[in-house]
Design a protein around this motif. Structure first.
Motif, PDB file in Angstrom:
ATOM      1  N   ALA A   5      -0.492   4.744   8.990  1.00  0.00           N
ATOM      2  CA  ALA A   5       0.182   3.634   8.306  1.00  0.00           C
ATOM      3  C   ALA A   5       0.194   2.397   9.202  1.00  0.00           C
ATOM      4  O   ALA A   5      -0.053   1.270   8.745  1.00  0.00           O
ATOM      5  CB  ALA A   5       1.601   4.039   7.927  1.00  0.00           C
ATOM      6  N   HIS A   6       0.444   2.604  10.491  1.00  0.00           N
ATOM      7  CA  HIS A   6       0.455   1.486  11.437  1.00  0.00           C
ATOM      8  C   HIS A   6      -0.937   0.883  11.585  1.00  0.00           C
ATOM      9  O   HIS A   6      -1.094  -0.349  11.563  1.00  0.00           O
ATOM     10  CB  HIS A   6       0.970   1.972  12.789  1.00  0.00           C
ATOM     11  CG  HIS A   6       1.080   0.900  13.822  1.00  0.00           C
ATOM     12  ND1 HIS A   6       2.075  -0.061  13.809  1.00  0.00           N
ATOM     13  CD2 HIS A   6       0.297   0.606  14.912  1.00  0.00           C
ATOM     14  CE1 HIS A   6       1.913  -0.878  14.831  1.00  0.00           C
ATOM     15  NE2 HIS A   6       0.837  -0.501  15.506  1.00  0.00           N
ATOM     16  N   LEU A   7      -1.952   1.726  11.740  1.00  0.00           N
ATOM     17  CA  LEU A   7      -3.318   1.226  11.910  1.00  0.00           C
ATOM     18  C   LEU A   7      -3.791   0.443  10.686  1.00  0.00           C
ATOM     19  O   LEU A   7      -4.428  -0.613  10.818  1.00  0.00           O
ATOM     20  CB  LEU A   7      -4.274   2.393  12.171  1.00  0.00           C
ATOM     21  CG  LEU A   7      -4.129   3.131  13.498  1.00  0.00           C
ATOM     22  CD1 LEU A   7      -5.054   4.341  13.534  1.00  0.00           C
ATOM     23  CD2 LEU A   7      -4.412   2.203  14.678  1.00  0.00           C
TER      24      LEU A   7
ATOM     25  N   LEU B 247      -8.914   0.535   2.827  1.00  0.00           N
ATOM     26  CA  LEU B 247      -7.847   0.155   3.754  1.00  0.00           C
ATOM     27  C   LEU B 247      -6.929  -0.882   3.126  1.00  0.00           C
ATOM     28  O   LEU B 247      -5.731  -0.922   3.421  1.00  0.00           O
ATOM     29  CB  LEU B 247      -8.449  -0.412   5.048  1.00  0.00           C
ATOM     30  CG  LEU B 247      -9.241   0.563   5.921  1.00  0.00           C
ATOM     31  CD1 LEU B 247      -9.841  -0.169   7.109  1.00  0.00           C
ATOM     32  CD2 LEU B 247      -8.384   1.727   6.390  1.00  0.00           C
ATOM     33  N   ARG B 248      -7.483  -1.719   2.277  1.00  0.00           N
ATOM     34  CA  ARG B 248      -6.671  -2.739   1.615  1.00  0.00           C
ATOM     35  C   ARG B 248      -5.859  -2.161   0.457  1.00  0.00           C
ATOM     36  O   ARG B 248      -4.812  -2.699   0.092  1.00  0.00           O
ATOM     37  CB  ARG B 248      -7.593  -3.862   1.102  1.00  0.00           C
ATOM     38  CG  ARG B 248      -6.885  -4.973   0.340  1.00  0.00           C
ATOM     39  CD  ARG B 248      -7.807  -6.167   0.141  1.00  0.00           C
ATOM     40  NE  ARG B 248      -9.059  -5.798  -0.476  1.00  0.00           N
ATOM     41  CZ  ARG B 248      -9.257  -5.758  -1.806  1.00  0.00           C
ATOM     42  NH1 ARG B 248      -8.276  -6.033  -2.630  1.00  0.00           N
ATOM     43  NH2 ARG B 248     -10.435  -5.432  -2.287  1.00  0.00           N
ATOM     44  N   ARG B 249      -6.330  -1.052  -0.120  1.00  0.00           N
ATOM     45  CA  ARG B 249      -5.743  -0.548  -1.368  1.00  0.00           C
ATOM     46  C   ARG B 249      -4.868   0.684  -1.193  1.00  0.00           C
ATOM     47  O   ARG B 249      -4.019   0.953  -2.042  1.00  0.00           O
ATOM     48  CB  ARG B 249      -6.871  -0.194  -2.350  1.00  0.00           C
ATOM     49  CG  ARG B 249      -7.825  -1.335  -2.646  1.00  0.00           C
ATOM     50  CD  ARG B 249      -8.813  -0.930  -3.723  1.00  0.00           C
ATOM     51  NE  ARG B 249      -9.790  -1.977  -3.973  1.00  0.00           N
ATOM     52  CZ  ARG B 249     -11.061  -1.901  -3.639  1.00  0.00           C
ATOM     53  NH1 ARG B 249     -11.512  -0.818  -3.030  1.00  0.00           N
ATOM     54  NH2 ARG B 249     -11.892  -2.893  -3.889  1.00  0.00           N
ATOM     55  N   ILE B 250      -5.071   1.441  -0.133  1.00  0.00           N
ATOM     56  CA  ILE B 250      -4.415   2.746  -0.019  1.00  0.00           C
ATOM     57  C   ILE B 250      -2.893   2.604   0.010  1.00  0.00           C
ATOM     58  O   ILE B 250      -2.354   1.691   0.629  1.00  0.00           O
ATOM     59  CB  ILE B 250      -4.921   3.477   1.257  1.00  0.00           C
ATOM     60  CG1 ILE B 250      -4.640   4.970   1.172  1.00  0.00           C
ATOM     61  CG2 ILE B 250      -4.339   2.868   2.519  1.00  0.00           C
ATOM     62  CD1 ILE B 250      -5.581   5.711   0.309  1.00  0.00           C
ATOM     63  N   ASP B 251      -2.214   3.494  -0.698  1.00  0.00           N
ATOM     64  CA  ASP B 251      -0.753   3.495  -0.742  1.00  0.00           C
ATOM     65  C   ASP B 251      -0.223   4.141   0.532  1.00  0.00           C
ATOM     66  O   ASP B 251      -0.409   5.345   0.749  1.00  0.00           O
ATOM     67  CB  ASP B 251      -0.281   4.265  -1.978  1.00  0.00           C
ATOM     68  CG  ASP B 251       1.228   4.212  -2.166  1.00  0.00           C
ATOM     69  OD1 ASP B 251       1.943   3.708  -1.268  1.00  0.00           O
ATOM     70  OD2 ASP B 251       1.706   4.680  -3.218  1.00  0.00           O
TER      71      ASP B 251
ATOM     72  N   ILE C 196       5.601   3.747  16.490  1.00  0.00           N
ATOM     73  CA  ILE C 196       5.035   4.917  15.817  1.00  0.00           C
ATOM     74  C   ILE C 196       6.091   6.004  15.630  1.00  0.00           C
ATOM     75  O   ILE C 196       6.257   6.554  14.545  1.00  0.00           O
ATOM     76  CB  ILE C 196       3.842   5.480  16.613  1.00  0.00           C
ATOM     77  CG1 ILE C 196       2.737   4.441  16.743  1.00  0.00           C
ATOM     78  CG2 ILE C 196       3.315   6.756  15.954  1.00  0.00           C
ATOM     79  CD1 ILE C 196       2.125   3.996  15.464  1.00  0.00           C
ATOM     80  N   GLY C 197       6.822   6.335  16.704  1.00  0.00           N
ATOM     81  CA  GLY C 197       7.822   7.396  16.629  1.00  0.00           C
ATOM     82  C   GLY C 197       7.184   8.759  16.410  1.00  0.00           C
ATOM     83  O   GLY C 197       6.033   8.994  16.746  1.00  0.00           O
TER      84      GLY C 197
ATOM     85  N   ASN D 149      -0.546  11.981   3.735  1.00  0.00           N
ATOM     86  CA  ASN D 149      -1.967  12.316   3.898  1.00  0.00           C
ATOM     87  C   ASN D 149      -2.856  11.082   3.765  1.00  0.00           C
ATOM     88  O   ASN D 149      -3.826  11.064   3.007  1.00  0.00           O
ATOM     89  CB  ASN D 149      -2.389  13.385   2.891  1.00  0.00           C
ATOM     90  CG  ASN D 149      -1.539  14.637   2.963  1.00  0.00           C
ATOM     91  OD1 ASN D 149      -1.200  15.087   4.053  1.00  0.00           O
ATOM     92  ND2 ASN D 149      -1.167  15.170   1.820  1.00  0.00           N
ATOM     93  N   ILE D 150      -2.543  10.045   4.532  1.00  0.00           N
ATOM     94  CA  ILE D 150      -3.268   8.776   4.414  1.00  0.00           C
ATOM     95  C   ILE D 150      -4.741   8.945   4.780  1.00  0.00           C
ATOM     96  O   ILE D 150      -5.627   8.531   4.025  1.00  0.00           O
ATOM     97  CB  ILE D 150      -2.603   7.699   5.295  1.00  0.00           C
ATOM     98  CG1 ILE D 150      -1.189   7.401   4.777  1.00  0.00           C
ATOM     99  CG2 ILE D 150      -3.440   6.415   5.301  1.00  0.00           C
ATOM    100  CD1 ILE D 150      -0.368   6.517   5.702  1.00  0.00           C
TER     101      ILE D 150
END
Length: 259
Positions: free
Chosen positions: A76-78, A132-136, A43-44, A141-142
């Motif tokens: 992004a990791h999740l 969740l499958r489509r998000i860039d 994660i950092g 701001n995920i």
């Protein structure tokens, strides 16, 4: 193998009292013999450099001092885990977004009968999962963007109920989806998250596509000052959406507040 978000077993789990079912399942996932966790080294961005269970991680993200970069790195990791590692991580994503989803559910179902509430909330969660499958994941701001899609799903479900005989009392008709970004800015101004001038800036340079430098020239202001102002305003707006503070409602909004 990437998860198939059309899997009927997963969707059935999501649609049975959606938020309460997710909460119950997530509790089992984090309290079992092998609780879900993430590697803080991956994660950092200030995360503890060790395995972090998701309950602790959820608490870290809710702290006032949690930076936007950390939140985006976590999400992004999740999302990648949800795409690659199966339904448990899909449930984890919904559970980690629970504060925002609960707030959206409350706002979008106000005044509706219980069986209608269940349908609206189920559609909200299903839309969240589909995104969740489509998000860039390369854009910032995920989570706020996922929540925006979730609210669209809820509003669409409510609109279907309104066009049938299931009328929700004292709930304004949903805003047209193509007008929604503008209405989010209007609501943010009404809630004092951003100023009217900041809303004009975001509307002109983000929604209308005007070049920031050209806009600054017309305003007689340095472009770098407006860039910093826009970045700060967008950060406040993203946090407000994530926390459920900003939600579109026609009630109490001026007809054209930011132009």
């Amino acid at each position: 193998m990437a998860i198939d978000f059309r899997d009927t077993t997963t969707c059935k789990t999501m649609n049975e009292n959606a938020l309460s079912t997710v909460h119950r399942t997530f509790t089992l996932l984090i309290n079992g013999p092998s609780p879900l966790s993430v590697d803080g080294d991956i994660i950092g961005h200030g995360a503890p450099q060790r395995p972090i269970d998701l309950d602790e991680l959820k608490g870290l993200l809710l702290l006032p001092e949690a930076e936007d970069e950390l939140k985006d790195a976590v999400w992004a990791h999740l999302v990648r885990r949800a795409r690659c590692d199966g339904p448990a991580w899909v449930i984890a994503c919904v559970a980690m977004a629970m504060p925002g989803l609960k707030n959206l559910a409350s706002r979008t179902t106000r005044g509706c009968p219980m069986h209608t509430v269940d349908d609206i909330v189920s559609e909200m969660v299903t839309t969240f999962v589909a995104q969740l499958r489509r998000i860039d994941l390369d854009q910032p701001n995920i989570l706020p963007r996922l929540l925006m899609w979730a609210r669209k799903g809820a509003l669409q479900a409510r609109a279907r109920e309104l066009t049938s005989n299931e009328i929700c009392a004292d709930v304004p008709e949903p805003v047209a989806l193509d007008a929604e970004p503008f209405m989010v800015l209007a609501e943010a101004v009404r809630c004092h998250v951003i100023t009217a001038d900041e809303a004009k800036l975001i509307n002109a340079t983000r929604l209308e596509g005007q070049a920031l430098r050209a806009y600054a020239g017309r305003m007689g202001l340095p472009a770098d000052r407006l860039y910093k102002r826009r970045r700060a305003a967008e950060a406040r707006l993203a946090r407000a959406i994530e926390e459920g503070q900003v939600s579109v409602s026609c009630e109490g909004l001026p007809s054209n507040p930011v132009r």
